[in-house]
Design an enzyme around this catalytic site. Sequence first.
Site, mmCIF file in Angstrom:
data_model
loop_
_atom_site.group_PDB
_atom_site.id
_atom_site.type_symbol
_atom_site.label_atom_id
_atom_site.label_comp_id
_atom_site.label_asym_id
_atom_site.label_seq_id
_atom_site.Cartn_x
_atom_site.Cartn_y
_atom_site.Cartn_z
ATOM 1 N N ASP A 50 0.847 -1.200 0.000
ATOM 2 C CA ASP A 50 0.000 0.000 0.000
ATOM 3 C C ASP A 50 0.882 1.250 0.000
ATOM 4 O OD1 ASP A 50 0.807 -0.066 2.641
ATOM 5 O OD2 ASP A 50 -1.207 0.153 3.488
ATOM 6 N N SER A 51 2.215 1.047 0.016
ATOM 7 C CA SER A 51 3.154 2.145 -0.253
ATOM 8 C C SER A 51 2.878 2.745 -1.629
ATOM 9 C CB SER A 51 4.604 1.641 -0.174
ATOM 10 O OG SER A 51 4.762 0.441 -0.905
ATOM 11 N N GLU A 121 -1.748 -5.347 8.441
ATOM 12 C CA GLU A 121 -1.029 -4.741 9.565
ATOM 13 C C GLU A 121 -1.833 -4.968 10.842
ATOM 14 O OE1 GLU A 121 -0.205 -0.576 8.873
ATOM 15 O OE2 GLU A 121 0.690 -0.986 6.920
ATOM 16 N N GLU A 188 8.594 -4.072 10.858
ATOM 17 C CA GLU A 188 8.996 -2.774 10.302
ATOM 18 C C GLU A 188 9.502 -1.833 11.397
ATOM 19 O OE1 GLU A 188 6.471 -0.983 7.354
ATOM 20 O OE2 GLU A 188 7.730 0.808 7.248
HETATM 21 O O1 KIV Z 1 3.446 -1.003 1.772
HETATM 22 C C1 KIV Z 1 4.562 -1.530 1.726
HETATM 23 O O2 KIV Z 1 5.305 -1.378 0.743
HETATM 24 C C2 KIV Z 1 4.979 -2.346 2.861
HETATM 25 C C3 KIV Z 1 6.370 -2.877 2.873
HETATM 26 C C4 KIV Z 1 7.372 -1.812 2.926
HETATM 27 C C5 KIV Z 1 6.574 -3.887 3.918
HETATM 28 O O3 KIV Z 1 4.217 -2.567 3.734
#
Ligand code: KIV
Length: 271
Positions: A50-51, A121, A188
């Site tokens: 979700d990044s 998460e 994380e």
């Molecule tokens: O959203 C993301 O890219 C992540 C990773 C960095 C673990 O959660």
Amino acid sequence: MGSNPKAPVTVKHIVEMKGRSEKIAALTAYDASFARVIDQGGVDLILVGDSLGMVIQGNDTTLPVTLDEAIYHTRACARGCSRALLVTDMPFMSYQASIEQALMNAARCLKEGGASAVKLEGGVELAPTVRRLVEVGIPVMGHVGMQPQRIHEYGGYRLQGSETSDAGKILNDAEAIADAGAFSIVLEKIPRSLAGKITKAISIPTIGIASGPDCDGQILVCYDMFGLADQFKFRFVRRYLEMAEDVRRAVSAYRDDIRAGRFPSADESFE
Ligand code: KIV
């Protein structure tokens, strides 16, 4: 990857890698072209993170990402990825409201996106949801420590678990998610020693980001690792390319060739 290095990576392979003390290499991807070359480069797992809300959409947080967007990007990656295990990161509030909501939305990631697993998460509070998803055959990757979907609670993307009580909570969270049946878990932005302790304490692989070398594997956001999002410089990222610089240089050369009449050449034209 076991006997056949070209065989598609499964959830079982990822779990077995921990038993063989083989480190797991994971990266994010968001589209078919990057997923294709990242897969060909030989990672074990591709996460449609979700990044994408930050590196693709340009938001300050991951919160605006919708489930439809996560599925859209997963479907694109599925077309490019033939070997790595493809995992969809479920967006904020697409799984927290109820177990039923999580079930229906996780199923969409597999049915419509083509993912083989989902990532959520959360810790102890999310364990019943993880258990139910696993019961119906949806593999789950957990994510504890710094959880970017809790940005407004933290007030910043801060190191978590540096106080003894916080460290204990993160260990409990990881154990609860592992006991609920997750096949792996992202750690994380926690101290190295805590990541090492969790990695020893649980039987499933830990995949670290900003959590030091003692995890069973590592993940980075591909745009950070390629140096494409070079407006950000993070201590925990190692840049293997300076892609933003290369792209800027290529674009300037292209512009100059057009202006000077050097592009296209006769060979690049049709009679
Ligand atoms: O959203 C993301 O890219 C992540 C990773 C960095 C673990 O959660």
